[in-house]
Design a protein around this motif. Structure first.
Motif, PDB file in Angstrom:
ATOM      1  N   ALA A 161       0.853  -1.191   0.000  1.00 28.23           N
ATOM      2  CA  ALA A 161       0.000   0.000   0.000  1.00 28.23           C
ATOM      3  C   ALA A 161       0.886   1.237   0.000  1.00 28.23           C
ATOM      4  O   ALA A 161       1.853   1.309   0.761  1.00 28.23           O
ATOM      5  CB  ALA A 161      -0.931   0.013   1.207  1.00 28.23           C
ATOM      6  N   VAL A 162       0.539   2.194  -0.870  1.00 28.92           N
ATOM      7  CA  VAL A 162       1.327   3.418  -0.996  1.00 28.92           C
ATOM      8  C   VAL A 162       0.412   4.611  -1.240  1.00 28.92           C
ATOM      9  O   VAL A 162      -0.738   4.467  -1.674  1.00 28.92           O
ATOM     10  CB  VAL A 162       2.358   3.341  -2.158  1.00 28.92           C
ATOM     11  N   ARG A 163       0.972   5.776  -0.984  1.00 27.92           N
ATOM     12  CA  ARG A 163       0.295   7.028  -1.322  1.00 27.92           C
ATOM     13  C   ARG A 163       1.332   8.003  -1.854  1.00 27.92           C
ATOM     14  O   ARG A 163       2.435   8.106  -1.310  1.00 27.92           O
ATOM     15  CB  ARG A 163      -0.384   7.630  -0.093  1.00 27.92           C
ATOM     16  N   GLN A 164       0.965   8.699  -2.898  1.00 27.80           N
ATOM     17  CA  GLN A 164       1.771   9.815  -3.378  1.00 27.80           C
ATOM     18  C   GLN A 164       0.821  10.961  -3.677  1.00 27.80           C
ATOM     19  O   GLN A 164       0.068  10.924  -4.656  1.00 27.80           O
ATOM     20  CB  GLN A 164       2.571   9.456  -4.633  1.00 27.80           C
ATOM     21  N   GLY A 165       0.830  11.947  -2.801  1.00 26.30           N
ATOM     22  CA  GLY A 165      -0.038  13.104  -2.981  1.00 26.30           C
ATOM     23  C   GLY A 165      -1.499  12.719  -3.053  1.00 26.30           C
ATOM     24  O   GLY A 165      -2.065  12.179  -2.112  1.00 26.30           O
ATOM     25  N   HIS A 166      -2.110  12.941  -4.213  1.00 23.81           N
ATOM     26  CA  HIS A 166      -3.543  12.702  -4.419  1.00 23.81           C
ATOM     27  C   HIS A 166      -3.858  11.282  -4.891  1.00 23.81           C
ATOM     28  O   HIS A 166      -4.999  10.983  -5.229  1.00 23.81           O
ATOM     29  CB  HIS A 166      -4.083  13.715  -5.433  1.00 23.81           C
ATOM     30  N   LEU A 167      -2.839  10.415  -4.896  1.00 27.62           N
ATOM     31  CA  LEU A 167      -3.016   9.050  -5.394  1.00 27.62           C
ATOM     32  C   LEU A 167      -2.761   8.023  -4.295  1.00 27.62           C
ATOM     33  O   LEU A 167      -1.809   8.144  -3.529  1.00 27.62           O
ATOM     34  CB  LEU A 167      -2.073   8.790  -6.573  1.00 27.62           C
ATOM     35  N   LEU A 168      -3.612   6.994  -4.246  1.00 30.22           N
ATOM     36  CA  LEU A 168      -3.548   5.934  -3.257  1.00 30.22           C
ATOM     37  C   LEU A 168      -3.633   4.602  -3.992  1.00 30.22           C
ATOM     38  O   LEU A 168      -4.382   4.476  -4.963  1.00 30.22           O
ATOM     39  CB  LEU A 168      -4.736   6.073  -2.284  1.00 30.22           C
ATOM     40  N   ALA A 169      -2.868   3.611  -3.555  1.00 31.96           N
ATOM     41  CA  ALA A 169      -2.919   2.298  -4.203  1.00 31.96           C
ATOM     42  C   ALA A 169      -2.659   1.193  -3.196  1.00 31.96           C
ATOM     43  O   ALA A 169      -1.820   1.337  -2.307  1.00 31.96           O
ATOM     44  CB  ALA A 169      -1.890   2.224  -5.342  1.00 31.96           C
ATOM     45  N   THR A 170      -3.403   0.086  -3.355  1.00 34.92           N
ATOM     46  CA  THR A 170      -3.187  -1.109  -2.551  1.00 34.92           C
ATOM     47  C   THR A 170      -3.119  -2.306  -3.489  1.00 34.92           C
ATOM     48  O   THR A 170      -3.820  -2.353  -4.495  1.00 34.92           O
ATOM     49  CB  THR A 170      -4.323  -1.344  -1.525  1.00 34.92           C
ATOM     50  N   SER A 171      -2.293  -3.277  -3.152  1.00 39.81           N
ATOM     51  CA  SER A 171      -2.250  -4.488  -3.965  1.00 39.81           C
ATOM     52  C   SER A 171      -3.325  -5.474  -3.519  1.00 39.81           C
ATOM     53  O   SER A 171      -3.587  -6.460  -4.192  1.00 39.81           O
ATOM     54  CB  SER A 171      -0.869  -5.140  -3.923  1.00 39.81           C
ATOM     55  N   PHE A 172      -3.969  -5.200  -2.406  1.00 41.95           N
ATOM     56  CA  PHE A 172      -5.030  -6.050  -1.889  1.00 41.95           C
ATOM     57  C   PHE A 172      -6.395  -5.423  -2.160  1.00 41.95           C
ATOM     58  O   PHE A 172      -6.499  -4.309  -2.665  1.00 41.95           O
ATOM     59  CB  PHE A 172      -4.830  -6.347  -0.398  1.00 41.95           C
ATOM     60  N   HIS A 173      -7.453  -6.164  -1.809  1.00 44.75           N
ATOM     61  CA  HIS A 173      -8.839  -5.785  -2.110  1.00 44.75           C
ATOM     62  C   HIS A 173      -9.613  -5.449  -0.829  1.00 44.75           C
ATOM     63  O   HIS A 173     -10.329  -6.298  -0.305  1.00 44.75           O
ATOM     64  CB  HIS A 173      -9.546  -6.955  -2.801  1.00 44.75           C
TER      65      HIS A 173
END
Length: 195
Positions: A161-173
């Motif tokens: 799981a990562v965040r960069q500014g206005h973007l968020l992402a997870t490899s899980f559901h």
């Protein structure tokens, strides 16, 4: 208004999770619908198929442009791949929207039969994570905050799981668990963006 990219993948589950967070959310399939949203969720699914369909339905370029201009976006699993600047083990014709200065590896945890549930350390708390043919983050660049890692086992410490500014992402559901913490974090990010 939060859109959920509705070309393929677990669209209904994200719509339901966002509704539980008291957000107006709707599926997005057409270029004209992209102008009407304040943020976008890119669901899990199959990243190469999603890339092709986004181009076929002519939403790839408008989404890429909106993300580059600062529209908040959250990607889960395949959505994480779609937000990565660099994708390993992808097809030559595969494109991503980019935006997060990270390198991800497609299907890093294995094939569909290797899907699993494993607690992750997310923002300092245990989170019940579901991994389905999931990527992991090989490396992150500057300005990327690592929010989640595998807590134990053979993949312990892998970034998920990562965040960069206005973007968020997870490899899980997270949309499959009933735990709304990831969606609530994204809703807070959107609220900050729209004021």
């Amino acid at each position: 208004m939060v859109g959920v990219l509705a070309l393929q993948g677990d669209v209904r589950e994200h719509l339901a999770a966002l509704a539980e967070c008291d957000v107006i959310a709707r599926p997005v399939r057409r270029p004209s619908e992209i102008d009407d949203i304040n943020a976008l969720v890119i669901p899990g699914g199959e990243s190469t198929t999603m890339s092709k369909l986004a181009q076929t339905f002519e939403v790839f370029d408008p989404i890429h442009k909106r993300i580059a201009e600062g529209m908040p976006a959250y990607g889960s699993c395949a959505g994480m791949i779609m937000l990565a600047d660099t994708v390993l083990d992808g097809r030559e014709d595969q494109r991503s929207f980019g935006g997060i200065n990270m390198t991800v590896r497609r299907n890093a945890f294995g094939r569909q039969v290797d899907s699993f549930e494993e607690p992750v350390d997310f923002n300092g708390e245990s989170f019940p994570a579901v991994f389905i043919r999931a990527p992991w983050v090989e490396s992150v660049g500057e300005n990327v905050d690592v929010l989640g890692t595998i807590a134990s086992g053979k993949a312990e410490g892998r970034i998920v799981a990562v965040r960069q500014g206005h973007l968020l992402a997870t490899s899980f559901h997270p949309e499959l668990t009933g735990d709304l913490r990831v969606h609530r974090l994204f809703v807070e990010m959107v609220a900050e963006h729209v004021g």
